[in-house]
Design a protein around this motif. Structure first.
Motif, PDB file in Angstrom:
ATOM      1  N   GLU A 173       0.833  -1.205   0.000  1.00  0.00           N
ATOM      2  CA  GLU A 173       0.000   0.000   0.000  1.00  0.00           C
ATOM      3  C   GLU A 173       0.869   1.257   0.000  1.00  0.00           C
ATOM      4  OE1 GLU A 173      -4.130  -0.620   2.185  1.00  0.00           O
ATOM      5  OE2 GLU A 173      -2.450  -1.071   3.510  1.00  0.00           O
ATOM      6  N   SER A 174       2.010   1.182   0.665  1.00  0.00           N
ATOM      7  CA  SER A 174       2.929   2.318   0.659  1.00  0.00           C
ATOM      8  C   SER A 174       3.400   2.630  -0.760  1.00  0.00           C
ATOM      9  CB  SER A 174       4.126   2.012   1.566  1.00  0.00           C
ATOM     10  OG  SER A 174       5.069   3.051   1.539  1.00  0.00           O
ATOM     11  N   VAL A 175       3.623   1.571  -1.568  1.00  0.00           N
ATOM     12  CA  VAL A 175       3.980   1.786  -2.974  1.00  0.00           C
ATOM     13  C   VAL A 175       2.864   2.552  -3.683  1.00  0.00           C
ATOM     14  CG1 VAL A 175       4.425   0.639  -5.171  1.00  0.00           C
ATOM     15  CG2 VAL A 175       5.484  -0.231  -3.087  1.00  0.00           C
ATOM     16  N   THR A 176       1.615   2.121  -3.479  1.00  0.00           N
ATOM     17  CA  THR A 176       0.495   2.824  -4.102  1.00  0.00           C
ATOM     18  C   THR A 176       0.494   4.291  -3.707  1.00  0.00           C
ATOM     19  OG1 THR A 176      -0.866   0.813  -4.129  1.00  0.00           O
ATOM     20  CG2 THR A 176      -2.016   2.918  -4.310  1.00  0.00           C
ATOM     21  N   TRP A 177       0.674   4.557  -2.420  1.00  0.00           N
ATOM     22  CA  TRP A 177       0.581   5.929  -1.912  1.00  0.00           C
ATOM     23  C   TRP A 177       1.646   6.816  -2.552  1.00  0.00           C
ATOM     24  CZ3 TRP A 177       3.253   9.784   0.350  1.00  0.00           C
ATOM     25  CH2 TRP A 177       2.527  10.801   0.970  1.00  0.00           C
ATOM     26  N   GLN A 178       2.916   6.341  -2.519  1.00  0.00           N
ATOM     27  CA  GLN A 178       3.979   7.240  -2.995  1.00  0.00           C
ATOM     28  C   GLN A 178       3.987   7.352  -4.519  1.00  0.00           C
ATOM     29  OE1 GLN A 178       7.109   6.572  -4.532  1.00  0.00           O
ATOM     30  NE2 GLN A 178       7.403   4.361  -4.328  1.00  0.00           N
ATOM     31  N   VAL A 179       3.651   6.269  -5.244  1.00  0.00           N
ATOM     32  CA  VAL A 179       3.631   6.359  -6.705  1.00  0.00           C
ATOM     33  C   VAL A 179       2.473   7.235  -7.171  1.00  0.00           C
ATOM     34  CG1 VAL A 179       3.290   5.035  -8.823  1.00  0.00           C
ATOM     35  CG2 VAL A 179       4.836   4.180  -7.062  1.00  0.00           C
ATOM     36  N   ALA A 180       1.306   7.073  -6.558  1.00  0.00           N
ATOM     37  CA  ALA A 180       0.139   7.858  -6.972  1.00  0.00           C
ATOM     38  C   ALA A 180       0.306   9.338  -6.667  1.00  0.00           C
ATOM     39  CB  ALA A 180      -1.116   7.323  -6.287  1.00  0.00           C
ATOM     40  N   HIS A 181       1.212   9.693  -5.773  1.00  0.00           N
ATOM     41  CA  HIS A 181       1.465  11.103  -5.475  1.00  0.00           C
ATOM     42  C   HIS A 181       2.513  11.729  -6.395  1.00  0.00           C
ATOM     43  CE1 HIS A 181      -0.837  10.529  -1.743  1.00  0.00           C
ATOM     44  NE2 HIS A 181      -0.894  11.852  -1.699  1.00  0.00           N
ATOM     45  N   ARG A 182       3.084  10.957  -7.306  1.00  0.00           N
ATOM     46  CA  ARG A 182       4.046  11.543  -8.241  1.00  0.00           C
ATOM     47  C   ARG A 182       3.296  12.316  -9.327  1.00  0.00           C
ATOM     48  NH1 ARG A 182       8.841   6.997  -9.239  1.00  0.00           N
ATOM     49  NH2 ARG A 182       9.029   6.362  -7.052  1.00  0.00           N
ATOM     50  N   PRO A 183       3.945  13.325  -9.928  1.00  0.00           N
ATOM     51  CA  PRO A 183       3.326  14.008 -11.067  1.00  0.00           C
ATOM     52  C   PRO A 183       3.158  13.044 -12.231  1.00  0.00           C
ATOM     53  CG  PRO A 183       5.602  14.708 -10.791  1.00  0.00           C
ATOM     54  CD  PRO A 183       5.261  13.890  -9.580  1.00  0.00           C
ATOM     55  N   LEU A 184       2.246  13.380 -13.136  1.00  0.00           N
ATOM     56  CA  LEU A 184       1.942  12.461 -14.236  1.00  0.00           C
ATOM     57  C   LEU A 184       3.170  12.126 -15.067  1.00  0.00           C
ATOM     58  CD1 LEU A 184      -1.540  13.686 -15.536  1.00  0.00           C
ATOM     59  CD2 LEU A 184      -1.004  11.578 -14.312  1.00  0.00           C
ATOM     60  N   GLY A 185       4.037  13.117 -15.316  1.00  0.00           N
ATOM     61  CA  GLY A 185       5.248  12.849 -16.080  1.00  0.00           C
ATOM     62  C   GLY A 185       6.147  11.847 -15.380  1.00  0.00           C
ATOM     63  N   GLY A 186       6.305  12.004 -14.064  1.00  0.00           N
ATOM     64  CA  GLY A 186       7.123  11.064 -13.301  1.00  0.00           C
ATOM     65  C   GLY A 186       6.502   9.687 -13.246  1.00  0.00           C
ATOM     66  N   LEU A 187       5.173   9.637 -13.183  1.00  0.00           N
ATOM     67  CA  LEU A 187       4.477   8.347 -13.188  1.00  0.00           C
ATOM     68  C   LEU A 187       4.702   7.621 -14.509  1.00  0.00           C
ATOM     69  CD1 LEU A 187       2.556   6.304 -11.945  1.00  0.00           C
ATOM     70  CD2 LEU A 187       0.647   7.785 -12.578  1.00  0.00           C
ATOM     71  N   TRP A 188       4.618   8.354 -15.603  1.00  0.00           N
ATOM     72  CA  TRP A 188       4.838   7.749 -16.923  1.00  0.00           C
ATOM     73  C   TRP A 188       6.277   7.226 -17.052  1.00  0.00           C
ATOM     74  CZ3 TRP A 188       2.026   5.998 -20.765  1.00  0.00           C
ATOM     75  CH2 TRP A 188       2.627   5.785 -22.007  1.00  0.00           C
ATOM     76  N   ASP A 189       7.252   7.994 -16.558  1.00  0.00           N
ATOM     77  CA  ASP A 189       8.648   7.552 -16.614  1.00  0.00           C
ATOM     78  C   ASP A 189       8.855   6.278 -15.783  1.00  0.00           C
ATOM     79  OD1 ASP A 189       9.370   9.656 -18.258  1.00  0.00           O
ATOM     80  OD2 ASP A 189       9.914  10.963 -16.590  1.00  0.00           O
ATOM     81  N   LEU A 190       8.206   6.206 -14.630  1.00  0.00           N
ATOM     82  CA  LEU A 190       8.319   5.012 -13.790  1.00  0.00           C
ATOM     83  C   LEU A 190       7.777   3.783 -14.511  1.00  0.00           C
ATOM     84  CD1 LEU A 190       8.706   3.584 -10.957  1.00  0.00           C
ATOM     85  CD2 LEU A 190       6.294   4.119 -10.585  1.00  0.00           C
ATOM     86  N   LEU A 191       6.601   3.918 -15.128  1.00  0.00           N
ATOM     87  CA  LEU A 191       5.954   2.765 -15.753  1.00  0.00           C
ATOM     88  C   LEU A 191       6.758   2.233 -16.935  1.00  0.00           C
ATOM     89  CD1 LEU A 191       2.229   3.923 -15.614  1.00  0.00           C
ATOM     90  CD2 LEU A 191       3.460   2.438 -14.015  1.00  0.00           C
ATOM     91  N   GLY A 192       7.602   3.078 -17.517  1.00  0.00           N
ATOM     92  CA  GLY A 192       8.483   2.579 -18.558  1.00  0.00           C
ATOM     93  C   GLY A 192       9.587   1.689 -18.016  1.00  0.00           C
ATOM     94  N   GLN A 193       9.829   1.760 -16.690  1.00  0.00           N
ATOM     95  CA  GLN A 193      10.885   0.967 -16.070  1.00  0.00           C
ATOM     96  C   GLN A 193      10.332  -0.236 -15.305  1.00  0.00           C
ATOM     97  OE1 GLN A 193      14.144   1.760 -16.412  1.00  0.00           O
ATOM     98  NE2 GLN A 193      13.747   3.643 -17.553  1.00  0.00           N
TER      99      GLN A 193
END
Length: 423
Positions: free
Chosen positions: A5-25
């Protein structure tokens, strides 16, 4: 809040650009869910309430869908009982109160099953595809649906559309499978025993399928209960992919069978069985609402660190993936010096960030008067990687162990240079 759940919390609080960069990895398989939770937190940053409310609502929707299928196949009495059985199942309750995608996936699969019975093929494809994009193992529901609807040309077209539109996610997540699922082993004997209980109960409830009031329920529910988990466990003998929550929606099949059987019962003994099961199920349900039901407690770890820390203290994570315990409490993490961190999770487009080379890490540790080390519970296997070994060796050679605080699923240890431990 446990570490997933901590992963959900911190990832969902990233800006959309940062979220997109994460999902590429990494974590592309959860990308749609993170995007949904990003929107939830933008609308209302309500902490654990906001984190878990979508799962609560999704479980209510799934129970409604189970009832709708029961109503269509076996009448009003069965509808009520099927929905109640689903809501009462302890694993369903567990993921109803967890900030991850599994309750939403279950709701999508069960509503797709209802739409299949109504032959609403466009809606069926859209809803099932939504479930697959929330977690791609929802595609295993197609196998269960094939048993019921393979003769329908509409279903074959809809199923082909779902498979084709899921392909981009499958290709991306396949490249990430090593780091995404590398922690999994082959199914344990406990997994096989749990599946045997599920299969045995489903087959027992399906007996007498020739009866008109049960045949339709069995035709839909039995494949849904047995095929997705059975196939995933079998595949996991070669590629370890199985976790029970990945196929949570299979429990809808069991609920349909149990509810329809109870509705059709003319004797008293089925209700006696239900009464006997209420006591252990109730105890299990109560336990699920305690921190002890999860592997760890990220907020309790953060609270222990907050009480122990002084300005200028270093914090060290052994292993590095336990950084997740503090990333969902930035007020605590940002007040400490993360001595091993080279690039933050956001800057490195990763979940836990990247760490310094071993030599630099060792020098930075030696230069720290006090270190708060966050470690797994005693008895857990130690990571064999060089960087993790350097952390342990440096602490043992250059520091005194001042105290260890046991927290659910974790240890919070205070190390200080010789003579620096608090009196």
């Amino acid at each position: 809040m446990w570490r997933d759940e901590s992963v959900t919390w911190q990832v969902a609080h990233r800006p959309l650009g940062g979220l997109w960069d994460l999902l590429g990895q990494v974590d592309a398989v959860h990308g749609l869910y993170y995007l949904l939770m990003h929107g939830v937190f933008l609308a209302w940053d309500g902490g654990l309430w906001a984190l878990r409310l979508p799962s609560v609502a999704a479980t209510a929707l799934a129970a409604a869908a189970v009832a709708a299928i029961g109503h269509r196949l076996a009448g009003e009495r069965a509808a009520l009982l099927c929905g109640l059985v689903y809501a009462a199942l302890p694993p369903v309750q567990m993921y109803a109160q967890e900030g991850r995608s599994y309750a939403l996936v279950a709701a999508a699969v069960v509503w797709a099953t209802y739409l299949m019975l109504r032959e609403r093929w466009t809606a069926y494809a859209v809803v099932l595809l939504l479930g697959c994009w929330l977690h791609e193992f929802a595609v295993l529901a197609l196998l269960a649906h094939a048993v019921t609807a393979w003769r329908s040309r509409g279903w074959r077209i809809a199923a082909g559309a779902v498979a084709a539109l899921l392909l981009p996610l499958a290709l991306v997540s396949a490249r990430q499978a090593g780091q995404q699922l590398g922690w999994l082993g082959r199914p344990s004997w406990q997994d096989w025993a749990a599946y045997a209980v599920l299969a045995g109960a489903a087959l027992l409830l399906a007996r007498g399928a020739g009866r008109r009031d049960l045949a339709g329920v069995v035709r839909v529910a039995l494949p849904l209960a047995l095929l997705p988990p059975g196939l995933l466990m079998t595949l996991s003998l070669v590629h370890p992919w199985y976790v029970d929550r990945y196929v949570l929606y299979a429990l809808a099949g069991l609920a349909l069978l149990a509810g329809a059987r109870l509705a059709a019962a003319r004797d008293w003994w089925p209700w006696l069985v239900v009464a006997a099961l209420l006591v252990p199920a109730g105890c299990w349900s109560v336990w699920l609402r305690t921190p002890e039901s999860r592997k760890d407690d990220a907020l309790a770890v953060a609270a222990a660190v907050r009480e122990l820390a002084r300005p200028g203290d270093a914090v060290l994570f052994l292993p590095s993936r336990r950084r997740e315990w503090l990333l969902s409490s930035p007020g605590v993490h940002d007040g400490l010096r993360d001595v091993a961190l080279a690039r933050s999770p956001e800057a490195s487009h990763t979940l836990q960030g990247t760490e310094l080379p071993s030599a630099d890490l060792r020098a930075a540790l030696i230069a720290s008067p006090r270190v708060i080390a966050l470690m797994d519970p005693a008895g857990q296997p130690l990571d064999p990687y060089l960087r993790e070994a350097v952390k342990r060796q440096t602490l043992a050679a250059w520091f005194d162990l001042c105290s260890v605080t046991e927290v659910r699923g974790a240890r919070v240890a205070l190390y200080a240079r010789p003579g620096g431990c608090p009196a």
